[in-house]
Design an enzyme around this catalytic site. Sequence first.
Site, PDB file in Angstrom:
ATOM      1  N   SER A 206     -36.284  -3.410 -32.114  1.00  0.00           N
ATOM      2  CA  SER A 206     -34.881  -3.055 -32.316  1.00  0.00           C
ATOM      3  C   SER A 206     -34.636  -2.545 -33.729  1.00  0.00           C
ATOM      4  O   SER A 206     -35.551  -2.494 -34.553  1.00  0.00           O
ATOM      5  CB  SER A 206     -34.010  -4.271 -32.068  1.00  0.00           C
ATOM      6  OG  SER A 206     -34.195  -5.203 -33.112  1.00  0.00           O
ATOM      7  N   LYS A 207     -33.401  -2.180 -33.976  1.00  0.00           N
ATOM      8  CA  LYS A 207     -33.019  -1.614 -35.269  1.00  0.00           C
ATOM      9  C   LYS A 207     -33.510  -2.431 -36.453  1.00  0.00           C
ATOM     10  O   LYS A 207     -33.794  -1.894 -37.513  1.00  0.00           O
ATOM     11  CB  LYS A 207     -31.489  -1.487 -35.368  1.00  0.00           C
ATOM     12  CG  LYS A 207     -30.888  -0.564 -34.354  1.00  0.00           C
ATOM     13  CD  LYS A 207     -29.821  -1.268 -33.535  1.00  0.00           C
ATOM     14  CE  LYS A 207     -30.451  -2.165 -32.490  1.00  0.00           C
ATOM     15  NZ  LYS A 207     -29.642  -2.607 -31.386  1.00  0.00           N
ATOM     16  N   ARG A 208     -33.571  -3.735 -36.235  1.00  0.00           N
ATOM     17  CA  ARG A 208     -34.012  -4.598 -37.326  1.00  0.00           C
ATOM     18  C   ARG A 208     -35.415  -4.232 -37.810  1.00  0.00           C
ATOM     19  O   ARG A 208     -35.797  -4.498 -38.943  1.00  0.00           O
ATOM     20  CB  ARG A 208     -34.032  -6.060 -36.878  1.00  0.00           C
ATOM     21  CG  ARG A 208     -32.676  -6.639 -36.575  1.00  0.00           C
ATOM     22  CD  ARG A 208     -32.773  -8.099 -36.178  1.00  0.00           C
ATOM     23  NE  ARG A 208     -33.531  -8.278 -34.945  1.00  0.00           N
ATOM     24  CZ  ARG A 208     -34.707  -8.881 -34.868  1.00  0.00           C
ATOM     25  NH1 ARG A 208     -35.263  -9.348 -35.950  1.00  0.00           N
ATOM     26  NH2 ARG A 208     -35.316  -9.011 -33.712  1.00  0.00           N
ATOM     27  N   HIS A 209     -36.188  -3.631 -36.901  1.00  0.00           N
ATOM     28  CA  HIS A 209     -37.574  -3.309 -37.232  1.00  0.00           C
ATOM     29  C   HIS A 209     -37.730  -1.917 -37.838  1.00  0.00           C
ATOM     30  O   HIS A 209     -38.800  -1.557 -38.290  1.00  0.00           O
ATOM     31  CB  HIS A 209     -38.432  -3.378 -35.971  1.00  0.00           C
ATOM     32  CG  HIS A 209     -38.327  -4.672 -35.243  1.00  0.00           C
ATOM     33  ND1 HIS A 209     -38.920  -5.820 -35.694  1.00  0.00           N
ATOM     34  CD2 HIS A 209     -37.693  -5.017 -34.104  1.00  0.00           C
ATOM     35  CE1 HIS A 209     -38.654  -6.812 -34.850  1.00  0.00           C
ATOM     36  NE2 HIS A 209     -37.907  -6.352 -33.882  1.00  0.00           N
ATOM     37  N   GLY A 210     -36.652  -1.129 -37.827  1.00  0.00           N
ATOM     38  CA  GLY A 210     -36.748   0.227 -38.340  1.00  0.00           C
ATOM     39  C   GLY A 210     -36.132   1.196 -37.352  1.00  0.00           C
ATOM     40  O   GLY A 210     -35.339   0.786 -36.507  1.00  0.00           O
TER      41      GLY A 210
END
Length: 471
Positions: free
Chosen positions: A241-245
């Site tokens: 998800s966005k948290r990962h990039g």
Amino acid sequence: MKPMKQVITRFPPSPTGFLHVGNARTAVFNWLYARHMQGKFVLRIEDTDRQRSTQKAIDVIFESLEWLGIDWDEGPFYQTQRLDIYNEYLEKLIQSGHAYYCTCTPEEIEAMRKKAMASGGKPRYDGTCRDKDLAKTENAVVRFKAPQVGTTVVEDVIKGNIVFQNDELDDFVLVRGDGIPTYNFAVVIDDITMNVNTVIRGDDHVMNTPKQMLIYKAVSSPLPVFGHVPMVLGKDRTRFSKRHGAVSVTAYRDMGYLPDAMLNYLVRLGWSHGDQEFFSRDELINVFDIEHIGRSAGVFDPEKLLALNADHIQATPTVELFKPLSPFLIKHGINIEEGPDAQSVIETLKPRSKTLKDMAEQAIFYYADDITYEEQAAQKFLKPAALEPMRVLTDQLEVLGEFTEKNLEDAFKATMEQTGLKLGKIAQPVRVALTGKTASPGIFEIISIIGKDRVISRLKKAICFIEGLDG
RNA sequence: GGUCCCAUCGUCUAGUGGUUAGGACGCCGGCCUCUCACGCCGGUAACGGGGGUUCGAAUCCCCCUGGGAUCACCA
């Protein structure tokens, strides 16, 4: 000889945002498989969630797919435009006793869930309306009359057989109170009516499969081949998800990735062909198969994608780079049609670029009217000691005819002899004078590409710069 | 928690009873060299644990552990 049935796969995104790379991967699998089998690939927009579906999201799906080079043979179909078809099948299900109207309110459902949980049971519909044979009324939903005994086994081509006890399933909703079908019902009817016979989708759909199989059975339609591909995870092994990039396909396009590299990376994440890492698009179509799709989830590794992108940049014929590179150049005010020969420029940058964005940034000095020196570079190389070699070289170049590799080498040799300096001592200051930086393509290459006039003017400017340091 | 899936270097993976467990990314050396890259050479690093089956298990079976998915009038 019995003719093999033509393979028909599909990609059914729901337009509720950007196209996630994980979703893109299942699109790629379906597309590759269809192309490999010379079958068909259909695109279907699952927009039955009216709250979250947007036109903007639909456009992004097309944009992303087109960029990836994924084309479809049929569609796009929109579920919201197929309500009549679902109704037709719904009638059949009700007539045949496979479905029934239910007037329980959401509140009542919630209450029975709580009750079941409290007594240690499962939170499922208790079948209140199951045998009431109710007629259609305002806001009534339609439920599927699921079997309460027996097993349903999913014959998954990727995971193998998966057995489900039917008593785990409850009477799930087929059509909502507002007449819009739910996902499980719509997909099945769509896949049946679109002749889809191969369903490759994400792991997260495994639990839906037995429900869907029951619907296929209820309407007497043959089952498609099911294959569930494992999820794409982030660094911490949770759903990517966005948290990962960056997670959207368009984000990677905008960062300067090549579609072929993206395709290659996505496929290789979860599928393999022996030890091979690099694949061209055609190669992929030739060798892709379902058999070698892995069964375990994979972590999305941006580093490896980046490396693969560099490989694809190197493998792409220079002229084919003009078009995708151009937008990145424009951001720096550079028109690829003007200035130094783009073919040569790109050739020198190819082995040094990981992305197109990267390449564009490195190309700036070729086109710039004014070179600005990086502070560190100027400090280290544009100092009085560089004055003599730069003057000598400038003189050499001024009388030089054509700027060929050979001529330039001679000019440098002459400079080396006159000054008694080694090439390195001369080249670095010159490099800074011409590019503003300490790292660049080969000195002879850039000189010949930049051209005589600009080279000499940049050298003179650098000489002035150094002289200015004294005064 | 119920149900289901998964498990080889840090990561992506090859491997389908007998291999010095291979490749790629990353990382670390070296070579090349006008800088930086590219390229080349070399190195680092893995079969989660425990039981079986077998002459022999990364490969087959069971248990444990660990991770993930899913339990809606979302898709």
